[in-house]
Scaffold this motif. Structure first.
Motif, short mmCIF file in Angstrom:
data_model
loop_
_atom_site.label_atom_id
_atom_site.label_comp_id
_atom_site.label_asym_id
_atom_site.label_seq_id
_atom_site.Cartn_x
_atom_site.Cartn_y
_atom_site.Cartn_z
N ASP A 1 0.83 -1.20 0.00
CA ASP A 1 0.00 0.00 0.00
C ASP A 1 0.86 1.26 0.00
OD1 ASP A 1 -2.27 1.59 0.17
OD2 ASP A 1 -2.74 1.05 2.23
N ALA A 2 0.23 2.36 -0.28
CA ALA A 2 0.84 3.68 -0.11
C ALA A 2 0.67 4.08 1.36
CB ALA A 2 0.16 4.70 -1.02
N VAL A 3 1.73 4.59 1.97
CA VAL A 3 1.66 5.05 3.35
C VAL A 3 2.33 6.42 3.47
CG1 VAL A 3 1.59 2.73 4.35
CG2 VAL A 3 3.77 3.86 4.08
N LEU A 4 1.82 7.21 4.38
CA LEU A 4 2.38 8.54 4.62
C LEU A 4 3.20 8.52 5.90
CD1 LEU A 4 -0.71 10.79 3.82
CD2 LEU A 4 1.29 10.38 2.39
N CYS A 5 4.52 8.57 5.74
CA CYS A 5 5.42 8.63 6.89
C CYS A 5 6.24 9.91 6.87
CB CYS A 5 6.34 7.42 6.92
SG CYS A 5 5.49 5.88 7.34
N GLY A 6 6.07 10.73 5.84
CA GLY A 6 6.74 12.01 5.80
C GLY A 6 8.12 12.02 5.16
N ASP A 7 8.51 10.92 4.54
CA ASP A 7 9.81 10.87 3.88
C ASP A 7 9.67 11.21 2.40
OD1 ASP A 7 11.25 10.15 6.18
OD2 ASP A 7 10.83 8.03 5.88
N LYS A 8 10.77 11.07 1.69
CA LYS A 8 10.81 11.36 0.25
C LYS A 8 9.92 10.38 -0.50
CE LYS A 8 14.23 10.76 -3.17
NZ LYS A 8 15.61 10.50 -3.47
N ALA A 9 9.23 10.87 -1.54
CA ALA A 9 8.40 10.00 -2.38
C ALA A 9 9.24 8.85 -2.90
CB ALA A 9 7.81 10.81 -3.54
N GLY A 10 8.68 7.64 -2.84
CA GLY A 10 9.39 6.45 -3.27
C GLY A 10 10.08 5.71 -2.14
N SER A 11 10.11 6.29 -0.93
CA SER A 11 10.69 5.60 0.22
C SER A 11 9.82 4.40 0.55
CB SER A 11 10.75 6.53 1.44
OG SER A 11 11.60 7.63 1.19
N VAL A 12 10.46 3.26 0.83
CA VAL A 12 9.73 2.03 1.10
C VAL A 12 9.87 1.68 2.58
CG1 VAL A 12 9.49 -0.43 0.52
CG2 VAL A 12 10.09 1.22 -1.26
N TYR A 13 8.77 1.22 3.17
CA TYR A 13 8.72 0.92 4.61
C TYR A 13 8.21 -0.50 4.83
CZ TYR A 13 8.14 5.99 4.32
OH TYR A 13 8.27 7.31 4.01
N ARG A 14 8.63 -1.07 5.96
CA ARG A 14 8.07 -2.34 6.44
C ARG A 14 7.46 -2.03 7.80
NH1 ARG A 14 9.10 -6.69 9.78
NH2 ARG A 14 8.47 -8.71 8.93
N LEU A 15 6.14 -2.10 7.88
CA LEU A 15 5.43 -1.74 9.10
C LEU A 15 4.80 -2.98 9.74
CD1 LEU A 15 3.55 1.39 7.68
CD2 LEU A 15 5.73 1.36 8.88
N VAL A 16 5.00 -3.12 11.04
CA VAL A 16 4.38 -4.20 11.81
C VAL A 16 3.90 -3.64 13.13
CG1 VAL A 16 5.76 -6.06 10.76
CG2 VAL A 16 6.61 -4.91 12.80
N GLY A 17 3.08 -4.39 13.83
CA GLY A 17 2.63 -3.99 15.16
C GLY A 17 1.97 -2.63 15.17
N GLU A 18 2.34 -1.80 16.12
CA GLU A 18 1.74 -0.47 16.26
C GLU A 18 2.04 0.44 15.07
OE1 GLU A 18 -0.53 0.84 18.48
OE2 GLU A 18 -0.67 -1.29 18.93
N ASP A 19 3.14 0.16 14.36
CA ASP A 19 3.47 0.97 13.19
C ASP A 19 2.44 0.83 12.07
OD1 ASP A 19 5.72 2.12 14.27
OD2 ASP A 19 7.11 0.67 13.38
N LEU A 20 1.62 -0.24 12.14
CA LEU A 20 0.57 -0.41 11.12
C LEU A 20 -0.36 0.80 11.08
CD1 LEU A 20 -0.43 -4.15 11.57
CD2 LEU A 20 0.93 -3.16 9.74
N ARG A 21 -0.49 1.48 12.21
CA ARG A 21 -1.37 2.65 12.25
C ARG A 21 -0.88 3.77 11.35
NH1 ARG A 21 -5.41 1.49 15.14
NH2 ARG A 21 -5.26 0.11 16.91
N LYS A 22 0.40 3.76 10.98
CA LYS A 22 0.92 4.77 10.06
C LYS A 22 0.25 4.66 8.69
CE LYS A 22 5.42 5.30 12.18
NZ LYS A 22 6.87 5.11 12.06
N SER A 23 -0.29 3.49 8.40
CA SER A 23 -0.97 3.34 7.12
C SER A 23 -2.33 4.02 7.14
CB SER A 23 -1.12 1.85 6.75
OG SER A 23 -2.01 1.21 7.61
#
Length: 162
Positions: A66-88
């Motif tokens: 999915d697309a997620v907003l974490c505030g980094d540069k466009a195209g930055s890739v993240y692996r989110l688990v646990g509480e970080d899932l809320r960033k999605s």
């Protein structure tokens, strides 16, 4: 011999709004380039949200793309688990984001919430109506797909180049 875990790779997003659809575009790319072991399902969840619950509860591992907003540069890739899932939940005006987290909560209440990871990418443009990804995201899609393939392998699945 243990039964391999059932793995669902779920691409979500609205392909009508540029980079919001990058999760769907990623699973389309994966489906066209690879075949997968019998315990791996690749699925375009679009913006179905809660309607995906019946499908999700049948899996041991859920890999959301999915697309997620974490505030980094466009195209930055993240692996989110646990509480970080809320960033999605970054898209306040997008139904699929809120529904996905709510869907996982309901799956847990039913007693069958799969182990979940989000492989997300920072979008460049998610407001312009356009079926094409922005160049900033399109050039990083293969890298994102490589991370999804690694997650599949580490979770007990396999893939093969077509």
């Amino acid at each position: 011999m243990a039964t391999p875990p059932q793995i669902l790779v779920l691409g979500v997003g609205n392909t009508l709004y540029t980079d919001e659809g990058l999760g769907v575009r990623a699973v389309e790319r994966l489906s066209s380039a690879y075949t997968f072991s019998d315990n791996v399902t690749i699925f375009d969840g679009g913006t179905l949200g809660m309607k995906l619950m019946d499908h999700i509860v049948n899996y041991d591992k859920l890999i959301v793309v999915d697309a997620v907003l974490c505030g980094d540069k466009a195209g930055s890739v993240y692996r989110l688990v646990g509480e970080d899932l809320r960033k999605s939940l970054g898209f306040n005006n997008s139904m699929h984001q809120t529904d996905l987290v709510d869907t996982l909560i309901f799956c847990e209440l039913l007693g069958n919430k799969p182990d979940t990871v989000v492989i997300g990418m920072e979008p460049n443009d998610y407001e312009t109506m356009n079926i094409n990804l922005s160049s900033e995201v399109a050039c990083k899609l293969d890298s994102m797909c490589d991370i999804v393939l690694q997650e599949i392998t580490e979770s007990g699945g396999a893939f093969f180049t077509k």
